[in-house]
Design a protein around this motif. Sequence first.
Motif, PDB file in Angstrom:
ATOM      1  N   LEU A 100      -6.426   0.563  -4.979  1.00  0.00           N
ATOM      2  CA  LEU A 100      -7.490   0.987  -4.059  1.00  0.00           C
ATOM      3  C   LEU A 100      -7.747  -0.071  -2.989  1.00  0.00           C
ATOM      4  O   LEU A 100      -7.948   0.254  -1.815  1.00  0.00           O
ATOM      5  CB  LEU A 100      -8.775   1.282  -4.835  1.00  0.00           C
ATOM      6  N   LYS A 101      -7.719  -1.327  -3.390  1.00  0.00           N
ATOM      7  CA  LYS A 101      -7.948  -2.407  -2.427  1.00  0.00           C
ATOM      8  C   LYS A 101      -6.837  -2.446  -1.382  1.00  0.00           C
ATOM      9  O   LYS A 101      -7.094  -2.651  -0.188  1.00  0.00           O
ATOM     10  CB  LYS A 101      -8.039  -3.745  -3.154  1.00  0.00           C
ATOM     11  N   ILE A 102      -5.602  -2.239  -1.818  1.00  0.00           N
ATOM     12  CA  ILE A 102      -4.477  -2.198  -0.877  1.00  0.00           C
ATOM     13  C   ILE A 102      -4.633  -1.020   0.080  1.00  0.00           C
ATOM     14  O   ILE A 102      -4.388  -1.135   1.285  1.00  0.00           O
ATOM     15  CB  ILE A 102      -3.130  -2.090  -1.629  1.00  0.00           C
ATOM     16  N   ASP A 103      -5.058   0.129  -0.458  1.00  0.00           N
ATOM     17  CA  ASP A 103      -5.311   1.303   0.391  1.00  0.00           C
ATOM     18  C   ASP A 103      -6.268   0.949   1.525  1.00  0.00           C
ATOM     19  O   ASP A 103      -6.033   1.276   2.694  1.00  0.00           O
ATOM     20  CB  ASP A 103      -5.910   2.445  -0.432  1.00  0.00           C
ATOM     21  N   ASN A 104      -7.356   0.283   1.174  1.00  0.00           N
ATOM     22  CA  ASN A 104      -8.375  -0.065   2.166  1.00  0.00           C
ATOM     23  C   ASN A 104      -7.849  -1.075   3.185  1.00  0.00           C
ATOM     24  O   ASN A 104      -8.159  -0.983   4.383  1.00  0.00           O
ATOM     25  CB  ASN A 104      -9.616  -0.631   1.470  1.00  0.00           C
ATOM     26  N   LEU A 105      -7.049  -2.028   2.717  1.00  0.00           N
ATOM     27  CA  LEU A 105      -6.495  -3.027   3.632  1.00  0.00           C
ATOM     28  C   LEU A 105      -5.547  -2.383   4.643  1.00  0.00           C
ATOM     29  O   LEU A 105      -5.563  -2.712   5.831  1.00  0.00           O
ATOM     30  CB  LEU A 105      -5.753  -4.113   2.849  1.00  0.00           C
ATOM     31  N   LEU A 106      -4.729  -1.468   4.168  1.00  0.00           N
ATOM     32  CA  LEU A 106      -3.763  -0.817   5.052  1.00  0.00           C
ATOM     33  C   LEU A 106      -4.451   0.077   6.078  1.00  0.00           C
ATOM     34  O   LEU A 106      -3.958   0.253   7.193  1.00  0.00           O
ATOM     35  CB  LEU A 106      -2.766   0.002   4.232  1.00  0.00           C
ATOM     36  N   GLU A 107      -5.582   0.632   5.704  1.00  0.00           N
ATOM     37  CA  GLU A 107      -6.317   1.499   6.632  1.00  0.00           C
ATOM     38  C   GLU A 107      -7.094   0.701   7.667  1.00  0.00           C
ATOM     39  O   GLU A 107      -7.218   1.112   8.814  1.00  0.00           O
ATOM     40  CB  GLU A 107      -7.288   2.396   5.853  1.00  0.00           C
ATOM     41  N   GLY A 108      -7.626  -0.450   7.253  1.00  0.00           N
ATOM     42  CA  GLY A 108      -8.545  -1.161   8.133  1.00  0.00           C
ATOM     43  C   GLY A 108      -7.997  -2.377   8.844  1.00  0.00           C
ATOM     44  O   GLY A 108      -8.652  -2.924   9.731  1.00  0.00           O
ATOM     45  N   SER A 109      -6.795  -2.833   8.499  1.00  0.00           N
ATOM     46  CA  SER A 109      -6.287  -4.076   9.088  1.00  0.00           C
ATOM     47  C   SER A 109      -4.807  -3.956   9.425  1.00  0.00           C
ATOM     48  O   SER A 109      -4.073  -3.185   8.806  1.00  0.00           O
ATOM     49  CB  SER A 109      -6.480  -5.251   8.116  1.00  0.00           C
ATOM     50  N   ASP A 110      -4.407  -4.745  10.410  1.00  0.00           N
ATOM     51  CA  ASP A 110      -2.984  -4.924  10.691  1.00  0.00           C
ATOM     52  C   ASP A 110      -2.544  -6.113   9.845  1.00  0.00           C
ATOM     53  O   ASP A 110      -2.954  -7.248  10.102  1.00  0.00           O
ATOM     54  CB  ASP A 110      -2.772  -5.202  12.177  1.00  0.00           C
ATOM     55  N   ILE A 111      -1.752  -5.848   8.806  1.00  0.00           N
ATOM     56  CA  ILE A 111      -1.480  -6.894   7.823  1.00  0.00           C
ATOM     57  C   ILE A 111      -0.053  -7.421   7.904  1.00  0.00           C
ATOM     58  O   ILE A 111       0.843  -6.776   8.459  1.00  0.00           O
ATOM     59  CB  ILE A 111      -1.753  -6.404   6.387  1.00  0.00           C
ATOM     60  N   SER A 147       1.214 -12.758  -0.843  1.00  0.00           N
ATOM     61  CA  SER A 147      -0.019 -12.992  -0.091  1.00  0.00           C
ATOM     62  C   SER A 147      -0.072 -12.001   1.059  1.00  0.00           C
ATOM     63  O   SER A 147       0.943 -11.753   1.720  1.00  0.00           O
ATOM     64  CB  SER A 147      -0.064 -14.423   0.455  1.00  0.00           C
ATOM     65  N   ILE A 148      -1.245 -11.431   1.268  1.00  0.00           N
ATOM     66  CA  ILE A 148      -1.445 -10.490   2.372  1.00  0.00           C
ATOM     67  C   ILE A 148      -2.399 -11.132   3.371  1.00  0.00           C
ATOM     68  O   ILE A 148      -3.499 -11.567   3.017  1.00  0.00           O
ATOM     69  CB  ILE A 148      -2.018  -9.151   1.871  1.00  0.00           C
ATOM     70  N   TYR A 149      -1.958 -11.196   4.619  1.00  0.00           N
ATOM     71  CA  TYR A 149      -2.743 -11.819   5.681  1.00  0.00           C
ATOM     72  C   TYR A 149      -3.114 -10.784   6.733  1.00  0.00           C
ATOM     73  O   TYR A 149      -2.398  -9.793   6.940  1.00  0.00           O
ATOM     74  CB  TYR A 149      -1.946 -12.932   6.367  1.00  0.00           C
ATOM     75  N   GLU A 150      -4.210 -11.044   7.393  1.00  0.00           N
ATOM     76  CA  GLU A 150      -4.563 -10.246   8.562  1.00  0.00           C
ATOM     77  C   GLU A 150      -3.744 -10.756   9.734  1.00  0.00           C
ATOM     78  O   GLU A 150      -3.803 -11.938  10.077  1.00  0.00           O
ATOM     79  CB  GLU A 150      -6.055 -10.366   8.867  1.00  0.00           C
TER      80      GLU A 150
END
Length: 249
Positions: A100-111, A147-150
Amino acid sequence: MKKLLQFNIKDTEKHKIDTNKLIKEVVEYNGKDFLFDGLSNSEIKEEYYDEKIYQLDKYQINTISDIKLSKQDDHYSIVISIEGIENFFTIGSVPQSLTLKIDNLLEGSDIKCEIVMMGGKYKKVIVNDDGSEVVKSFREPILFSLSIYERPAIPTGYSQIGYEDINEKHIDYFCPNCKEKLSGKRNCLTCGLEIFYPGEKHPKTTSEKIIETSNKISIAGDSVQSFGNSMILGCTIPIIIIILIMLLF
């Protein structure tokens, strides 16, 4: 870059074949001079007696690859591709609790994803029974963390590929005209040449267009000459035959 998330990659043992293929490609790409920190066995004995010297730097995979999160059903896999190679490599999966956290990151940020590799082939000094010292190779299980970065916005006037390669992958590029080290900008800061970095599409230069046009004209000229020669030959042969018939009869 702002770090958004970090975790250990799961199920690496299930994807051991792909991992081994990936490591092989990275090793071949870097060449012998860059493996084991570029150290010879004698240098390892003299300067790194008690240390493990790994075949690849723990960040080495990032320098030549593109790392993606691929979702299937309700979980994500980590998929790596290398430019110029058709196949891709799946090295493991994201813990289910982070879906779920990954889902939100992919929707809200360019990672941007970065791999850290632990283990693998390494060299170490050992002491034989007779007291002599030798450098031998060993292997450890390979583990990964992700590691996932913005992803930061690319500054105006920069190439995205050039900026990321130089500032994030630490790849050095040099101007083909003045040989100065490049910064990722679209134009060389020293001579002003417009720069196109590896992997970018760019329009043909005027010289390339002239060469292409010249080649077409040359080909057309050759075709006309060939056609003319054929016409001459086609007209000459019947005349010779007629003259021979008249002489014989």
